[in-house]
Scaffold this motif. Structure first.
Motif, PDB file in Angstrom:
ATOM      1  N   GLU A  99      -2.776  10.569   6.748  1.00  0.00           N
ATOM      2  CA  GLU A  99      -2.340  11.739   6.104  1.00  0.00           C
ATOM      3  C   GLU A  99      -3.133  11.828   4.863  1.00  0.00           C
ATOM      4  N   SER A 100      -3.248  10.973   3.977  1.00  0.00           N
ATOM      5  CA  SER A 100      -4.035  11.086   2.781  1.00  0.00           C
ATOM      6  C   SER A 100      -4.092   9.671   1.959  1.00  0.00           C
ATOM      7  N   ARG A 101      -4.976   9.411   0.986  1.00  0.00           N
ATOM      8  CA  ARG A 101      -5.058   8.416   0.428  1.00  0.00           C
ATOM      9  C   ARG A 101      -3.713   8.300  -0.530  1.00  0.00           C
ATOM     10  N   ARG A 102      -3.090   9.410  -0.810  1.00  0.00           N
ATOM     11  CA  ARG A 102      -1.847   9.429  -1.600  1.00  0.00           C
ATOM     12  C   ARG A 102      -0.832   9.024  -0.872  1.00  0.00           C
ATOM     13  N   ALA A 103      -0.868   9.306   0.505  1.00  0.00           N
ATOM     14  CA  ALA A 103       0.310   8.815   1.362  1.00  0.00           C
ATOM     15  C   ALA A 103       0.171   7.503   1.431  1.00  0.00           C
ATOM     16  N   MET A 104      -0.941   6.796   1.801  1.00  0.00           N
ATOM     17  CA  MET A 104      -1.303   5.361   1.909  1.00  0.00           C
ATOM     18  C   MET A 104      -0.839   4.481   0.501  1.00  0.00           C
ATOM     19  N   GLN A 105      -1.076   5.262  -0.510  1.00  0.00           N
ATOM     20  CA  GLN A 105      -0.522   4.648  -1.888  1.00  0.00           C
ATOM     21  C   GLN A 105       0.824   4.679  -2.000  1.00  0.00           C
ATOM     22  N   ARG A 106       1.557   5.639  -1.458  1.00  0.00           N
ATOM     23  CA  ARG A 106       3.017   5.606  -1.559  1.00  0.00           C
ATOM     24  C   ARG A 106       3.630   4.348  -0.553  1.00  0.00           C
ATOM     25  N   ILE A 107       3.008   4.341   0.599  1.00  0.00           N
ATOM     26  CA  ILE A 107       3.448   3.179   1.474  1.00  0.00           C
ATOM     27  C   ILE A 107       3.130   1.636   0.921  1.00  0.00           C
ATOM     28  N   ILE A 108       2.207   1.571   0.107  1.00  0.00           N
ATOM     29  CA  ILE A 108       2.071   0.169  -0.552  1.00  0.00           C
ATOM     30  C   ILE A 108       3.169   0.102  -1.540  1.00  0.00           C
ATOM     31  N   ALA A 109       3.141   1.486  -2.305  1.00  0.00           N
ATOM     32  CA  ALA A 109       4.114   1.056  -3.468  1.00  0.00           C
ATOM     33  C   ALA A 109       5.629   0.994  -3.047  1.00  0.00           C
ATOM     34  N   GLU A 110       5.928   1.315  -1.833  1.00  0.00           N
ATOM     35  CA  GLU A 110       7.155   1.141  -1.092  1.00  0.00           C
ATOM     36  C   GLU A 110       7.269  -0.624  -0.578  1.00  0.00           C
ATOM     37  N   GLN A 111       6.140  -0.958  -0.282  1.00  0.00           N
ATOM     38  CA  GLN A 111       6.017  -2.327   0.286  1.00  0.00           C
ATOM     39  C   GLN A 111       6.208  -3.416  -0.901  1.00  0.00           C
TER      40      GLN A 111
END
Length: 969
Positions: A99-111
């Protein structure tokens, strides 16, 4: 970077080999910079199976990490490497559907389980980008969140591994997201892959991405395809991949694992048909092949009247999970033999019946009669560079045909004997779903009677038609089931009087594309009928002489986010005099009106801002409405309005003590007077009614519900609404600290009537940071504003401050006739200008009352003497001045020796004990000055002649009714 080919025939074998790679340095030794193995890329079996292997690795590592850690070793003894817990934390980042780098950052933050305030920051940025219309793919990571991730991982102080499914087209530096993996002596690991869920990324692209100078990858592993191929069975790998896909789809009625496997094998077989001779356009037709050729099958019992619709829904869902890379069909380096092939090769192909060349010595070759007559399972057919009769096509008896693609086909010789029977045409075309026609020889390549039978047609693609008549092709009576319509690289025309009839009846149309076309005749615009209610996407890219527009805007528009379901605004209906009514709490929603901002260019807007719901009659204050309902003269309505306002303020203790006592004392004196003498009638004029806004205009109500927790709350309105605003009414707003701010450069040049009242936290009415917009020439601001009325602003410091870069041709408030200011105890000046601009030249009435801190009315910056003649600011039309209870006011203008008002008629002053200078008036003119005798005696004059132009009037009762000093607090 080390590259290695591992021997593995199954997912389990590949998983064990990668786990062995990850176990390096488990005993605690650190890799040197020359032998780093921190970042490992796994490519699978030519891309297949990589995602399944990564998931299995993560599952086993998670199971190992959940086990209890071993007891510490006795002193002097070393724990064996096999006994040491490998990784304390496993972060599984699945971005295979990029989706985007922002969406990837959200997944990392949740992990990593960041605290709620950090997650709220992500939500806030996403929400702001949503309102601004920023595409999801363009949203970058947030630096503050990356720092929080880095800090959180640092505090863990344990070894970790990141398993990363990269769905983008480039290598991602995880350090920029706060994951420290590239440190010199880091023992953390990263296992990643471009591949995922049947997403086959060509190895050449992988090599190009990893050979860059900025690559972070240390090891590249690939599974050996030879060992698996020798057994002729990929079932283990395919089953694991299919199980991944099935786990992501929560729709019943189909065996998703089997469907995923079948669709993948079908697509690979399709790409192999005809080698590189044929183009199958997987981008547009990927799931069309699956549905039309029956690859996706509904389970028994789920087939009904909506079976066809369900098949298309299932195909779309599967395609979202299986992003097959089309480069497998069109690789970067084609075979050199292809360069020697003819430009067009005559053939027909079908995924079921394969690829067949049409032998002949001509460029366009005729299809033999009866070639398709026995092919009863023919669902998908592509014919390229062939010649046949369109009135009696060779596929006429293919009654199961669903997908027809005609590419560079030519009309053959025809006669009356070759015209097909109507019933045969109906059986052939009535079940067709997809029709793709490219580079036809003539504009009438498909007879109208043939199109009439395509009642189930869902998708129509036309490419390269040199003279396409849209009025014949796009008859809404024929294409009522159409979902996707594409016309590209064509010359288009329309010969009907009403172009909107082209799309009438297409209420199921979802996608409309007109790219790289050229308008030929009567097609300067593309008009879409408002009945196309399902239309989601319109693409007009690179079309010469053609633009898209709606035939007309909706006659009535209602947007309301301020009320609950089943209620009306404030218990009342919306203003009936406006066709367009928009009522919101969050002004960011107004940004969604950007696509229809042209409507605001044509029609004016009435903008109202308040904490309470909008009144029954917008633009008329509540007090005025009450007085009007009771009837009476204009003076009666005026008196009723003023009294109600003062009584409410006194009751709420909203005024400072000095003004409050003055009001109360004056009200008592008024009640004691005999006769019908009205003090308020003489001391305050009535606010002029707002100008008329046509019914086609738009009423915009913004309900201020920001809350008291914000320190600096403001209302930001899109620039196109500000520029179209004819009326601005801000009232009873409890939270905002600054008035209507614009999201862009705004001059408010359509504004004619502005009233701001009862906003206790408001500090300024207008801001001017973006008012110039970078222009170097003179700027007009508030060009049409005639009435400016501000009252009961307890914290306001000023109305407007010119803080933009000045210009000698700037103009402001050139049409302003009435300036009223009252009950603003902390206001220090009204407007700030510069003396090299034209301003206030139409001002007729200046009325200011009960503003305790006001020291000057117009503050001017001295940058020149361009418009102020002889040190005087000119007010050529000023007739009335009324100054009441302004104890700190010293003068009206801050620069020059005085102000020049040649047409002044009356001036009334009460309670302005610091006031020293009266305006200079014209020769041979005497103006009555109603003020206290003590004030008159202390006046300062520019010359001995000036007092002769005034006739002082002193009230006999001023010593009883007016306070001369501050009240003790």
């Amino acid at each position: 970077m080390r590259t290695e080919l591992i021997e593995a025939d199954t997912i389990d074998e590949a998983t064990k080999r990668i786990l062995k790679e990850l176990k390096e340095d488990a005993a605690g030794t650190a890799s040197s910079s020359s032998s780093r193995r921190n970042v490992i890329y796994f490519d699978g079996w030519d891309g297949l199976g990589a995602s399944a292997v990564l998931r299995e690795v993560g599952r086993r590592l998670t199971a190992a990490a959940s086990e209890e850690e071993p007891e510490p070793a006795p002193a002097g003894r070393r724990v064996p490497a096999a006994a040491v817990l490998e990784f304390a934390h496993i972060f599984h980042i699945d971005c295979s559907k990029w989706e985007s780098r922002r969406a990837m950052q959200r997944i990392i933050a949740e992990q990593v389980e960041l605290p709620a305030p950090v997650m709220d920051k992500l939500d806030a940025e996403d929400e702001a980008d949503d309102f601004q219309g920023l595409a999801n793919g363009s949203r970058a990571e947030i630096q503050g969140v990356s720092e929080a991730i880095s800090e959180h991982i640092r505090k863990l102080n344990r070894r970790f591994v990141v398993i990363f499914h990269n769905g983008s087209n480039e290598e991602i530096d995880l350090d920029s997201f706060g994951i420290p993996v590239s440190a010199r002596y880091s023992r953390n690991k990263v296992l990643w892959s471009f591949q995922g869920r049947f997403r086959l990324y060509p190895r050449m692209k992988v090599d190009m991405a990893l050979k860059g100078t900025s690559t972070r990858t240390d090891v590249v592993l690939s599974a050996s395809a030879a060992a698996t191929a020798s057994k002729g069975d990929l079932s283990d790998i395919l089953n694991h991949e299919a199980a991944e896909v099935a786990s992501q789809i929560n729709i019943g009625g189909i065996d998703w694992s089997a469907a995923a496997t079948n669709c993948f094998l079908y697509t690979m077989n399709l790409c192999g048909i005809g080698s590189r001779l044929s183009d199958y356009d997987l981008v547009n037709h990927g799931c069309n092949y699956w549905t039309c050729d029956g690859i996706i099958q509904l389970q028994q019992g789920d087939v009904g009247t909506d079976g066809d619709e369900s098949l298309w829904l299932f195909s779309d869902a599967l395609q979202r999970e299986m992003r097959l890379d089309t480069d497998y069909q069109n690789p970067y380096v084609p075979s050199p033999v292809v360069k020697h092939f003819p430009e067009r090769i005559s053939y027909w192909s079908s995924p079921i019946y394969g690829f067949t060349l049409i032998p002949d010595h001509h460029q366009y070759r005729c299809i033999p009669k009866g070639m398709f007559q026995q092919l009863d399972k023919l669902h998908v057919l592509k014919i390229s560079a062939c010649e046949f009769s369109f009135t009696s096509p060779p596929f006429l008896y293919c009654n199961n045909l669903r997908f027809l693609w005609l590419d560079h086909c030519k009309q053959g010789s025809s006669s009356t004997d070759e015209v097909a029977d109507e019933e045969d045409l109906r059986r052939c075309f009535q079940r067709m779903w997809v029709l793709d026609v490219r580079y036809p020889p003539t504009s009438d390549f498909l007879p109208a009677r043939m199109m009439d039978f395509m009642t189930q047609l869902r998708e129509l693609n036309v490419v390269g038609d040199s003279y396409l008549g849209l009025d014949r092709l796009l008859d809404g009576r024929r294409l009522r089931n159409i979902r996707k319509l594409r016309v590209t690289d064509s010359g288009i025309q329309c010969r009907i009087d009403r172009p909107t009839d082209l799309f009438s009846g297409m209420d199921k149309l979802e996608l409309l594309e007109f790219s790289r076309n050229r308008a030929i005749f009567m097609m300067d615009s593309l008009s879409v009928e408002s009945s196309c209610s399902s239309l989601e996407t319109v693409i007009i890219d690179g079309s010469f002489g053609l633009h898209a527009r709606r035939e007309r805007y909706m006659a009535h528009l209602r947007i309301d986010t301020t009320q609950k379901v089943g209620t009306t605004i404030g218990g009342r209906s919306a203003p009936a005099e406006f066709d367009w009514h928009i009522s919101v709490r969050d002004t960011r929603l107004l940004g969604s009106l950007e696509p229809i901002k042209d409507y605001f260019d044509s029609y004016c807007a009435h903008v109202e801002i308040s904490t309470v719901s909008s009144p029954a009659h917008p633009g008329v204050p509540a007090a005025t409405a009450i007085a009007t309902n009771k009837g009476g003269t204009e003076n009666g309505r005026q008196q009723m309005e003023v009294n109600l306002q003062h009584q409410q303020l006194l009751k709420d203790n909203a005024l400072n003590p000095y003004v409050a006592v003055t009001l109360k004392y004056t009200s008592m004196q008024q009640q004691d007077k005999e006769g019908d003498y009205d003090v308020w009638e003489e001391t305050m004029c009535a606010c002029p009614p707002p100008p008329c806004v046509p019914s086609q205009g738009c009423y915009v109500h913004i309900e201020d519900q920001m809350g008291t927790t914000l320190q600096n709350a403001s209302i930001t309105v899109p620039g196109f609404i500000c520029e179209s605003a004819k009326i601005l009414h801000v009232h009873d707003s409890l939270f905002i600290t600054s008035g209507a701010e614009s999201s862009g450069a705004t001059t408010w040049n359509q504004l004619e009537w502005c009233r701001v009242e009862r906003c206790p936290k408001l500090k300024c009415v207008f801001t001017s940071e973006k008012i110039r917009g970078g222009s170097e020439i003179g700027v007009d601001v508030f060009k049409k504003l005639r009435t400016l009325w501000a009252s009961h602003l307890l914290n306001a410091r000023y109305i407007w401050n010119w803080c933009a870069v000045f210009g000698f041709e700037d103009r402001a408030f050139t049409d302003l006739t009435l300036l009223h200011l009252s009950h603003c105890p902390r206001m220090t000046y009204v407007v700030s200008l510069h003396d090299a601009m034209r301003a206030l030249e139409s001002l007729e009435t200046l009325e200011i009352m009960w503003c305790g801190d006001l020291s000057v009315v117009f503050g001017f910056s001295e940058i020149g003497d361009y418009w102020s003649h002889g040190g005087r600011w000119h007010f050529p039309k000023l007739k009335r001045i009324h100054l009441h209870e302004l104890p700190k006011l010293q003068r009206i203008c801050s620069i020059g020796s005085n102000m020049y008002a040649p047409n002044l008629e009356t001036i009334k002053i009460r309670g302005c004990w610091s006031f020293k200078r009266l305006p200079i008036i014209g020769d041979n003119k005497v103006v009555e000055c109603d003020c206290e005798k003590e004030l008159w005696d202390r006046m300062e004059w520019d010359s001995f002649v000036q007092p002769k132009h005034y006739k002082p009037l002193h009230s006999r009762y001023y010593k009883k009714t007016m306070l001369r000093t501050s009240v003790l607090r």
